[in-house]
Design an enzyme around this catalytic site. Sequence first.
Site, PDB file in Angstrom:
ATOM      1  N   GLY A   9     -50.362  26.012 -50.861  1.00 16.48           N
ATOM      2  CA  GLY A   9     -51.227  26.593 -49.879  1.00 16.48           C
ATOM      3  C   GLY A   9     -50.200  27.059 -48.670  1.00 16.48           C
ATOM      4  O   GLY A   9     -50.370  26.606 -47.417  1.00 16.48           O
ATOM      5  N   ALA A  10     -49.097  27.848 -49.057  1.00 18.13           N
ATOM      6  CA  ALA A  10     -47.984  27.906 -48.117  1.00 18.13           C
ATOM      7  C   ALA A  10     -48.085  29.386 -47.457  1.00 18.13           C
ATOM      8  O   ALA A  10     -47.325  30.087 -46.854  1.00 18.13           O
ATOM      9  CB  ALA A  10     -46.683  27.762 -48.899  1.00 18.13           C
ATOM     10  N   GLY A  13     -51.646  28.924 -42.029  1.00  8.37           N
ATOM     11  CA  GLY A  13     -51.771  27.562 -41.524  1.00  8.37           C
ATOM     12  C   GLY A  13     -50.691  26.809 -41.378  1.00  8.37           C
ATOM     13  O   GLY A  13     -49.308  27.103 -41.180  1.00  8.37           O
ATOM     14  N   ILE A  14     -50.906  25.449 -41.783  1.00 12.11           N
ATOM     15  CA  ILE A  14     -49.837  24.460 -41.504  1.00 12.11           C
ATOM     16  C   ILE A  14     -48.887  24.719 -42.426  1.00 12.11           C
ATOM     17  O   ILE A  14     -47.614  24.585 -42.256  1.00 12.11           O
ATOM     18  CB  ILE A  14     -50.583  23.171 -41.733  1.00 12.11           C
ATOM     19  N   GLY A  15     -49.103  25.246 -43.742  1.00 14.97           N
ATOM     20  CA  GLY A  15     -48.282  25.488 -44.922  1.00 14.97           C
ATOM     21  C   GLY A  15     -47.355  26.308 -44.653  1.00 14.97           C
ATOM     22  O   GLY A  15     -46.149  26.101 -44.705  1.00 14.97           O
ATOM     23  N   SER A 131     -56.783  13.331 -44.573  1.00 21.38           N
ATOM     24  CA  SER A 131     -57.458  13.713 -43.501  1.00 21.38           C
ATOM     25  C   SER A 131     -58.129  12.241 -42.854  1.00 21.38           C
ATOM     26  O   SER A 131     -58.286  11.307 -43.232  1.00 21.38           O
ATOM     27  CB  SER A 131     -58.717  14.466 -43.862  1.00 21.38           C
ATOM     28  N   TYR A 154     -65.701  16.948 -48.977  1.00 22.34           N
ATOM     29  CA  TYR A 154     -64.266  16.786 -48.123  1.00 22.34           C
ATOM     30  C   TYR A 154     -63.888  15.532 -47.941  1.00 22.34           C
ATOM     31  O   TYR A 154     -62.813  15.172 -48.249  1.00 22.34           O
ATOM     32  CB  TYR A 154     -64.123  17.755 -46.873  1.00 22.34           C
TER      33      TYR A 154
END
Length: 260
Positions: A9-10, A13-15, A131, A154
């Site tokens: 997931g790069a 966002g954070i990735g 999370s 989730y």
Amino acid sequence: MTKTILITGATDGIGLLTAKTLTAEGHNVLLHGRSADKLEAAAREVGGNPETYRADLSLLEDVNALVADVRAKHDTLDVLINNAGVLKVPNTQTDSGLDVRFMVNTIAPWALTVGLRPIIQKDGRVVSLSSAAQAPVNIKALRGEQQLGHNEAYAQSKLALTIWSQELAREHPDGPVFVSVNPGSLLATKMVKESYGMAGNDLRIGADILRRAAVSEEFANASGQYYDNDTGRIARPHPAAADRAHVAQLMAAIRELAGT
């Protein structure tokens, strides 16, 4: 020391920010994403001509192909950051009948970790994004036999990931380090914007803790632990993570669904 680090997931966002941060520090960062166009754009933004790997983590065959592709190019891997995740999705069921939220957030990172574990150094690390939202897992929902709302699925998928991270640490006392991390609640990710319609908090909060978990001495002895970045410390996950009967039932289902 330069480390080889795969981040799922790069592409945003954070990735993406974590990839940029680690690349700037001189590490060899491998980028995963679902879209070829977004991977190409992310590679340009990260700089340094990084390797890119495309895979749809809702498809187990793509996850297995990703494992094969990485192992074909690398004999060793220092760090795996399981960052990719979903919350609200248009279609909650995969073609094989599984819940997309559980598949992407729980089963895919498990299968990827198990598949790559033989090449991950004993002093390496597997950092998996958990999370603050955690809930006991409905095994029927995990198997795709019962439907859940987005937030329910989730929270359960993130506890399931936290549990398998602690179980892998238990099974591999000599390393690598397996640690689950809540990067911070309501950060300015696409997920938060799409799910809650809010801008969110500074992404650097999440990228910084992922960088620390991946390469700093601070996490050298954190295997099996859950780090809560909202409180800034190692914390206890949901009590269900300590329920051995629940854990055993969950792990059996994960192994079966992932074919591991």
